[in-house]
Design a protein around this motif. Structure first.
Motif, PDB file in Angstrom:
ATOM      1  N   ALA A  70     -59.947  20.229  49.159  1.00 39.64           N
ATOM      2  CA  ALA A  70     -61.139  20.738  50.204  1.00 39.64           C
ATOM      3  C   ALA A  70     -60.263  20.865  51.439  1.00 39.64           C
ATOM      4  O   ALA A  70     -59.582  20.360  51.901  1.00 39.64           O
ATOM      5  CB  ALA A  70     -62.098  19.941  50.231  1.00 39.64           C
ATOM      6  N   PRO A  71     -60.706  21.779  52.343  1.00 40.72           N
ATOM      7  CA  PRO A  71     -60.030  21.969  53.606  1.00 40.72           C
ATOM      8  C   PRO A  71     -60.546  21.057  54.830  1.00 40.72           C
ATOM      9  O   PRO A  71     -61.450  21.216  55.542  1.00 40.72           O
ATOM     10  CB  PRO A  71     -60.432  23.566  54.018  1.00 40.72           C
ATOM     11  N   ARG A  72     -60.273  19.753  54.624  1.00 41.46           N
ATOM     12  CA  ARG A  72     -60.763  18.956  55.505  1.00 41.46           C
ATOM     13  C   ARG A  72     -59.785  18.065  56.280  1.00 41.46           C
ATOM     14  O   ARG A  72     -58.689  18.260  55.551  1.00 41.46           O
ATOM     15  CB  ARG A  72     -61.627  18.018  54.553  1.00 41.46           C
ATOM     16  N   CYS A  73     -59.943  17.538  57.290  1.00 41.60           N
ATOM     17  CA  CYS A  73     -58.948  16.745  57.937  1.00 41.60           C
ATOM     18  C   CYS A  73     -59.196  15.266  58.189  1.00 41.60           C
ATOM     19  O   CYS A  73     -60.328  15.018  58.585  1.00 41.60           O
ATOM     20  CB  CYS A  73     -58.766  17.045  59.551  1.00 41.60           C
ATOM     21  N   TYR A  74     -58.557  14.488  57.188  1.00 38.71           N
ATOM     22  CA  TYR A  74     -58.840  13.172  57.193  1.00 38.71           C
ATOM     23  C   TYR A  74     -57.852  12.384  58.196  1.00 38.71           C
ATOM     24  O   TYR A  74     -56.594  12.472  57.966  1.00 38.71           O
ATOM     25  CB  TYR A  74     -58.828  12.615  55.902  1.00 38.71           C
ATOM     26  N   LEU A  75     -58.173  11.450  58.770  1.00 41.19           N
ATOM     27  CA  LEU A  75     -57.062  10.330  59.467  1.00 41.19           C
ATOM     28  C   LEU A  75     -57.766   9.088  59.645  1.00 41.19           C
ATOM     29  O   LEU A  75     -58.727   8.868  59.407  1.00 41.19           O
ATOM     30  CB  LEU A  75     -56.934  11.008  60.938  1.00 41.19           C
ATOM     31  N   LEU A  76     -56.767   8.260  59.648  1.00 41.96           N
ATOM     32  CA  LEU A  76     -57.358   6.686  59.897  1.00 41.96           C
ATOM     33  C   LEU A  76     -58.055   6.737  61.112  1.00 41.96           C
ATOM     34  O   LEU A  76     -57.934   7.712  62.158  1.00 41.96           O
ATOM     35  CB  LEU A  76     -56.162   5.906  60.015  1.00 41.96           C
ATOM     36  N   ARG A  77     -59.276   5.925  61.552  1.00 43.47           N
ATOM     37  CA  ARG A  77     -60.018   5.928  62.634  1.00 43.47           C
ATOM     38  C   ARG A  77     -59.587   6.283  63.972  1.00 43.47           C
ATOM     39  O   ARG A  77     -59.691   6.609  64.754  1.00 43.47           O
ATOM     40  CB  ARG A  77     -61.299   5.067  62.558  1.00 43.47           C
ATOM     41  N   ALA A  79     -56.632   7.260  64.578  1.00 42.66           N
ATOM     42  CA  ALA A  79     -56.063   8.524  65.065  1.00 42.66           C
ATOM     43  C   ALA A  79     -56.823   9.453  65.236  1.00 42.66           C
ATOM     44  O   ALA A  79     -56.857  10.406  65.995  1.00 42.66           O
ATOM     45  CB  ALA A  79     -54.804   8.880  63.976  1.00 42.66           C
ATOM     46  N   ALA A  80     -58.157   9.504  64.488  1.00 40.13           N
ATOM     47  CA  ALA A  80     -59.112  10.607  64.629  1.00 40.13           C
ATOM     48  C   ALA A  80     -59.858  10.539  66.008  1.00 40.13           C
ATOM     49  O   ALA A  80     -59.970  11.628  66.527  1.00 40.13           O
ATOM     50  CB  ALA A  80     -60.173  10.557  63.480  1.00 40.13           C
ATOM     51  N   GLU A  81     -59.984   9.330  66.503  1.00 37.05           N
ATOM     52  CA  GLU A  81     -60.526   9.097  67.809  1.00 37.05           C
ATOM     53  C   GLU A  81     -59.636   9.596  68.892  1.00 37.05           C
ATOM     54  O   GLU A  81     -60.144  10.232  69.734  1.00 37.05           O
ATOM     55  CB  GLU A  81     -61.215   7.703  68.068  1.00 37.05           C
ATOM     56  N   ALA A 152     -51.782   8.986  60.148  1.00 43.55           N
ATOM     57  CA  ALA A 152     -51.789   8.994  61.758  1.00 43.55           C
ATOM     58  C   ALA A 152     -51.130  10.215  62.316  1.00 43.55           C
ATOM     59  O   ALA A 152     -50.779  10.130  63.234  1.00 43.55           O
ATOM     60  CB  ALA A 152     -51.708   7.644  62.090  1.00 43.55           C
ATOM     61  N   THR A 153     -50.634  11.157  61.499  1.00 40.57           N
ATOM     62  CA  THR A 153     -49.806  12.049  61.793  1.00 40.57           C
ATOM     63  C   THR A 153     -50.473  13.644  61.335  1.00 40.57           C
ATOM     64  O   THR A 153     -51.309  13.675  60.564  1.00 40.57           O
ATOM     65  CB  THR A 153     -48.366  12.352  61.102  1.00 40.57           C
ATOM     66  N   VAL A 154     -50.453  14.506  62.592  1.00 35.00           N
ATOM     67  CA  VAL A 154     -51.457  15.705  62.248  1.00 35.00           C
ATOM     68  C   VAL A 154     -50.259  17.003  62.813  1.00 35.00           C
ATOM     69  O   VAL A 154     -49.254  16.620  63.558  1.00 35.00           O
ATOM     70  CB  VAL A 154     -52.519  15.903  63.309  1.00 35.00           C
TER      71      VAL A 154
END
Length: 238
Positions: A70-77, A79-81, A152-154
């Motif tokens: 799926a075209p979704r962006c997951y990160l550890l919280r 990093a996401a915040e 934790a990388t984007v």
């Protein structure tokens, strides 16, 4: 010093050097995003711009990549915040982020490695690696392990919007995402002065959120410090 003692000293020195090397991160046994502590970035910024390349054929392999269902962006919280904080700050300046890749399952990295060893078909060469043969990309450009798998990388770009925050268009960075060439180095002298300045707008914005840039790739950023530097994840993106 006798030859035997010299050999013993050298052996002890080498042993000390070996033990001082960082261990390869272990792969988490988690099988779901919840078990891994992964957060969908759109749960924090519902309209953040996504162009998740590896869930489509629009990437250097020319096909959807294993692990991206799926075209979704997951990160550890954390990093996401932090990423959400950067996005909010940019919107005040009529700019936005466009996300190309976030957490990357270990199996996807393994697929990249396998792709480098497959026969060249030329389908994506002109767009992504015109100066190389694909088998030579392993190492400098495609690593057998990836920081993306530590969640934790984007990889991302920058959009310029109008005064109402609409009509957003990509800012010229000098290359596309995943362009394998020194032109993609953040401070490449092959880029124009304006392109380098644009890259540093992004670098500075991300630094304000706690991300450091990988100087080989203007689009690549990692939260500093990483939440789980010794753990990789292999949960499919669904």
């Amino acid at each position: 010093m006798s030859r035997t003692l010299r050999l013993l000293a050298v052996s002890l020195l080498l042993a000390g050097c070996a033990t001082s090397q960082p261990a390869r991160p272990r792969v988490s046994p988690a099988t779901t995003p919840e078990e891994a502590g992964l957060v969908d970035v759109r749960s924090l910024v519902p309209d953040i711009e996504l162009d998740m390349r590896y869930a489509s054929a629009n990437n250097f392999t020319g096909a959807p990549v294993e692990g991206y269902d799926a075209p979704r962006c997951y990160l550890l919280r954390p990093a996401a915040e932090a990423l959400a904080k950067v996005e909010r700050a940019l919107r005040e300046r009529h700019m936005r982020l466009r996300l190309y890749d976030c957490y990357r399952p270990v199996r996807a990295v393994q697929r990249f490695v396998a792709w480098t060893q497959a026969p060249e078909d030329g389908r994506t060469k002109a767009a992504y690696y015109p100066g190389f043969e694909r088998r030579t990309l392993l190492g400098d450009y495609i690593a057998p392990t990836s920081g993306h798998s530590r969640a934790a990388t984007v990889d991302l770009g920058l959009l310029q919007c109008d005064a109402q925050g609409a009509g957003c268009e990509p800012i010229d960075m000098g290359t596309t995402f995943d362009y394998f060439d020194t032109l993609a180095n953040t401070d490449s002298p092959k880029a124009t002065a304006q392109q380098r300045a644009n890259r540093h707008v992004l670098v500075d914005a991300m630094a304000q959120g706690g991300f450091r840039n990988y100087p080989m790739e203007w689009w690549h950023f990692t939260l500093n410090p990483e939440p789980t530097p010794d753990v990789m994840y292999d949960v499919p993106v669904r």
